[in-house]
Design a protein around this motif. Structure first.
Motif, PDB file in Angstrom:
ATOM      1  N   UNK A  53      35.765  38.369  26.950  1.00 55.47           N
ATOM      2  CA  UNK A  53      36.505  37.339  27.678  1.00 55.47           C
ATOM      3  C   UNK A  53      35.670  36.887  28.865  1.00 55.47           C
ATOM      4  N   UNK A  54      35.403  35.589  28.921  1.00 60.48           N
ATOM      5  CA  UNK A  54      34.682  34.985  30.045  1.00 60.48           C
ATOM      6  C   UNK A  54      35.726  34.373  30.977  1.00 60.48           C
ATOM      7  N   UNK A  55      35.958  35.034  32.111  1.00 60.74           N
ATOM      8  CA  UNK A  55      36.973  34.549  33.051  1.00 60.74           C
ATOM      9  C   UNK A  55      36.442  33.422  33.943  1.00 60.74           C
ATOM     10  N   UNK A  56      35.139  33.238  33.965  1.00 64.74           N
ATOM     11  CA  UNK A  56      34.567  32.173  34.772  1.00 64.74           C
ATOM     12  C   UNK A  56      34.749  32.350  36.264  1.00 64.74           C
ATOM     13  N   UNK A  57      34.932  33.590  36.701  1.00 60.90           N
ATOM     14  CA  UNK A  57      35.192  33.843  38.121  1.00 60.90           C
ATOM     15  C   UNK A  57      33.913  33.990  38.929  1.00 60.90           C
ATOM     16  N   UNK A  58      32.790  34.204  38.220  1.00 62.66           N
ATOM     17  CA  UNK A  58      31.513  34.392  38.920  1.00 62.66           C
ATOM     18  C   UNK A  58      30.492  33.388  38.404  1.00 62.66           C
ATOM     19  N   UNK A  59      29.550  33.066  39.245  1.00 60.07           N
ATOM     20  CA  UNK A  59      28.554  32.056  38.888  1.00 60.07           C
ATOM     21  C   UNK A  59      27.748  32.449  37.653  1.00 60.07           C
ATOM     22  N   UNK A  60      27.559  33.734  37.457  1.00 57.23           N
ATOM     23  CA  UNK A  60      26.706  34.186  36.346  1.00 57.23           C
ATOM     24  C   UNK A  60      27.509  34.523  35.088  1.00 57.23           C
ATOM     25  N   UNK A  61      28.815  34.207  35.075  1.00 59.68           N
ATOM     26  CA  UNK A  61      29.652  34.568  33.928  1.00 59.68           C
ATOM     27  C   UNK A  61      29.129  33.938  32.639  1.00 59.68           C
ATOM     28  N   UNK A  62      28.714  32.668  32.709  1.00 58.84           N
ATOM     29  CA  UNK A  62      28.213  32.007  31.494  1.00 58.84           C
ATOM     30  C   UNK A  62      26.881  32.606  31.049  1.00 58.84           C
ATOM     31  N   UNK A  63      26.061  32.977  32.006  1.00 57.44           N
ATOM     32  CA  UNK A  63      24.780  33.623  31.663  1.00 57.44           C
ATOM     33  C   UNK A  63      25.028  34.967  30.979  1.00 57.44           C
ATOM     34  N   UNK A 158      37.210  57.308  25.695  1.00 56.17           N
ATOM     35  CA  UNK A 158      36.447  57.785  26.860  1.00 56.17           C
ATOM     36  C   UNK A 158      37.326  58.346  27.981  1.00 56.17           C
ATOM     37  N   UNK A 159      38.620  58.517  27.751  1.00 57.31           N
ATOM     38  CA  UNK A 159      39.519  58.885  28.847  1.00 57.31           C
ATOM     39  C   UNK A 159      39.201  60.235  29.482  1.00 57.31           C
ATOM     40  N   UNK A 160      38.527  61.104  28.760  1.00 56.95           N
ATOM     41  CA  UNK A 160      38.183  62.410  29.340  1.00 56.95           C
ATOM     42  C   UNK A 160      36.776  62.423  29.948  1.00 56.95           C
ATOM     43  N   UNK A 161      36.077  61.288  29.910  1.00 53.77           N
ATOM     44  CA  UNK A 161      34.697  61.215  30.405  1.00 53.77           C
ATOM     45  C   UNK A 161      34.668  60.679  31.840  1.00 53.77           C
ATOM     46  N   UNK A 162      33.882  61.366  32.702  1.00 54.75           N
ATOM     47  CA  UNK A 162      33.637  60.861  34.047  1.00 54.75           C
ATOM     48  C   UNK A 162      32.742  59.626  33.979  1.00 54.75           C
ATOM     49  N   UNK A 163      32.872  58.789  34.990  1.00 56.58           N
ATOM     50  CA  UNK A 163      32.011  57.603  35.081  1.00 56.58           C
ATOM     51  C   UNK A 163      30.529  58.003  35.070  1.00 56.58           C
ATOM     52  N   UNK A 164      30.241  59.158  35.656  1.00 56.74           N
ATOM     53  CA  UNK A 164      28.844  59.603  35.748  1.00 56.74           C
ATOM     54  C   UNK A 164      28.235  59.930  34.385  1.00 56.74           C
ATOM     55  N   UNK A 165      29.091  60.149  33.378  1.00 57.85           N
ATOM     56  CA  UNK A 165      28.585  60.483  32.044  1.00 57.85           C
ATOM     57  C   UNK A 165      28.202  59.245  31.245  1.00 57.85           C
ATOM     58  N   UNK A 166      28.575  58.078  31.728  1.00 61.27           N
ATOM     59  CA  UNK A 166      28.303  56.837  31.002  1.00 61.27           C
ATOM     60  C   UNK A 166      26.865  56.412  31.275  1.00 61.27           C
ATOM     61  N   UNK A 167      26.084  56.193  30.217  1.00 54.57           N
ATOM     62  CA  UNK A 167      24.625  56.117  30.370  1.00 54.57           C
ATOM     63  C   UNK A 167      23.973  54.821  29.912  1.00 54.57           C
ATOM     64  N   UNK A 168      24.723  53.753  29.769  1.00 56.30           N
ATOM     65  CA  UNK A 168      24.095  52.487  29.353  1.00 56.30           C
ATOM     66  C   UNK A 168      23.039  52.075  30.370  1.00 56.30           C
ATOM     67  N   UNK A 169      21.884  51.674  29.875  1.00 56.04           N
ATOM     68  CA  UNK A 169      20.799  51.261  30.775  1.00 56.04           C
ATOM     69  C   UNK A 169      20.818  49.755  31.021  1.00 56.04           C
ATOM     70  N   UNK A 170      21.326  49.012  30.053  1.00 56.12           N
ATOM     71  CA  UNK A 170      21.411  47.558  30.198  1.00 56.12           C
ATOM     72  C   UNK A 170      22.885  47.171  30.262  1.00 56.12           C
ATOM     73  N   UNK A 171      23.284  46.598  31.365  1.00 62.80           N
ATOM     74  CA  UNK A 171      24.679  46.184  31.549  1.00 62.80           C
ATOM     75  C   UNK A 171      24.737  45.201  32.706  1.00 62.80           C
ATOM     76  N   UNK A 172      25.908  44.581  32.897  1.00 62.28           N
ATOM     77  CA  UNK A 172      26.099  43.626  33.981  1.00 62.28           C
ATOM     78  C   UNK A 172      26.968  44.270  35.058  1.00 62.28           C
ATOM     79  N   UNK A 173      26.540  44.160  36.287  1.00 60.49           N
ATOM     80  CA  UNK A 173      27.313  44.713  37.400  1.00 60.49           C
ATOM     81  C   UNK A 173      28.207  43.618  37.960  1.00 60.49           C
ATOM     82  N   UNK A 174      29.508  43.860  37.931  1.00 56.92           N
ATOM     83  CA  UNK A 174      30.469  42.893  38.470  1.00 56.92           C
ATOM     84  C   UNK A 174      30.559  43.098  39.982  1.00 56.92           C
ATOM     85  N   UNK A 175      29.951  42.172  40.735  1.00 56.61           N
ATOM     86  CA  UNK A 175      29.901  42.344  42.197  1.00 56.61           C
ATOM     87  C   UNK A 175      31.286  42.262  42.820  1.00 56.61           C
TER      88      UNK A 175
END
Length: 416
Positions: A53-63, A158-175
């Protein structure tokens, strides 16, 4: 990742699913979930599809959307995208739009499982949000690992996994996650860190509390099931024989049969009060539902069950016992309508308020809505129920009109 595979296989999340849709935001959580499922799709014997879902709330959403499309195309994974088009954004509106979209994609792609990347931190935030906003005890059990959704099931592996266990190297950071405009962000960025400084195991304590609540509610639910009290209607006498505490949860359990009906706490307390009163009652709960209490039962019913009645009126005797005979004066304006406040009926030698007559005669609530036949504003009959003394007095009078009436429900021909 091996821990993830073992968990999924142990819990048999995909035992009955082969076509799986992943909710892909592009953040670290969902990209980790995608990577793990993509890595193990052969072992799990699943085919993957993705939705964004592209909410269009950020300038880079389309990118970000473009990047996701390219990545999925390179991997040979179908990606469906929806755009938020409402003028104003709210978390609730976004959530509704998001899940409606996921449901449609599941149907179009014949997927029987939707998978989301909610993790342990999301679980804690959700429980605290519900507590802060005054939700009921049953909602403090947190996010379920799996639940019925759309044409299949919603699974959160993933409900039993801590955030620290998530290891994706390529992702988008929602500021926007760093801001504190929304309650969830304030919980994540301010409240939970502050409480964790008081108790390093605060998040575990919240989840443990949620599990205890779930166990307690399971015991209550088992008791309610043993009573065999919850049907389409609930017998009022049996309901009132239970303790006040148990009545509270029986009514909550009954309301769960109507998930689209939003009942506020004041509405809930009013329902309990109405059930305890001896009077029959009917009122609107929403534009689609009615609460009805008759002599024996109380119930919630869709409004369309209570179809409007009309009258089949004959001037010649139809020789049919289902018709009611009503004698009325030879002259005078005849009216047919429903009851109104202040109506009186002359019956058994007395003028009596219609409301008092219904109560004294224990007339069922639905019959109180029967049509009235009036002449010059005097009630001559309550159709399919009784005739007044005025009608009886005319029975042997030659100067009268006689009607034979029968309530009917006319079905729309187009819907026949």
């Amino acid at each position: 990742m091996n821990e993830f595979l073992k968990l999924v296989q142990k819990k048999e999340f995909f035992k009955h699913h082969t076509r799986v849709l992943i909710a892909l935001s592009g953040g670290k959580d969902s990209m980790t979930l995608f990577n793990w499922l993509y890595e193990y799709q052969k072992e799990l014997e699943i085919e993957l599809f993705t939705a964004h879902v592209n909410y269009g709330l950020r300038d880079i959403a389309d990118w970000e959307e473009k990047e996701l499309r390219q990545k999925m195309q390179a991997l040979g994974i179908e990606l469906e995208v929806a755009h938020y088009t409402e003028e104003h954004f709210s978390e609730e509106a976004g959530r509704i739009m998001r899940y409606d979209f996921f449901k449609k994609v599941m149907e179009d792609k014949k997927c029987t499982a939707l998978v989301t990347a909610h993790h342990k931190g999301d679980q804690v935030e959700t429980i605290l949000m519900r507590q802060i906003t005054g939700r009921r005890l049953r909602h403090l059990t947190g996010i379920p690992e799996r639940q019925v959704f759309g044409p299949g099931e919603l699974i959160r592996p993933l409900l039993t996994f801590d955030k620290t266990a998530l290891d994706a190297e390529v992702y988008f950071e929602d500021v926007t996650n760093a801001g504190n405009d929304y309650l969830r962000n304030r919980l994540r960025n301010q409240y939970i860190p502050a409480l964790t400084s008081e108790n390093p195991k605060f998040s575990d304590a919240v989840i443990d509390m949620s599990k205890e609540i779930s166990l307690a509610l399971s015991v209550i639910k088992e008791k309610i099931i043993d009573l065999e009290i919850i049907h389409d209607e609930i017998e009022t006498q049996i309901f009132l024989q239970q303790s006040k505490a148990l009545r509270y949860f029986i009514l909550q359990e009954y309301l769960e049969k109507f998930p689209e009906l939003q009942v506020s706490k004041p509405q809930f307390e009013e329902l309990l009060w109405l059930i305890e009163r001896p009077q029959q009652y009917r009122s609107e709960m929403s534009k689609d539902y009615l609460f009805v209490k008759d002599e024996k039962n109380f119930m919630i019913r869709p409004k369309d069950i209570f179809k409007e009645k009309e009258l089949d009126i004959r001037e010649d005797d139809p020789k049919d016992s289902t018709f009611m005979r009503v004698d009325i004066p030879l002259t005078g304006e005849v009216k047919i309508r429903k009851r109104q406040p202040g109506d009186y009926i002359f019956i058994n030698g007395h003028h009596k308020k219609l409301r008092k007559f219904f109560i004294d005669q224990h007339v069922a609530l639905e019959k109180r809505e029967n049509l009235l036949i009036l002449v010059e504003d005097d009630i001559y009959a309550i159709t399919d129920l009784t005739i007044s003394d005025l009608s009886k007095a005319l029975k042997n009078d030659k100067m009268k009109r006689t009607l034979w009436v029968k309530p009917i429900i006319r079905e729309d021909i187009d819907n026949a």
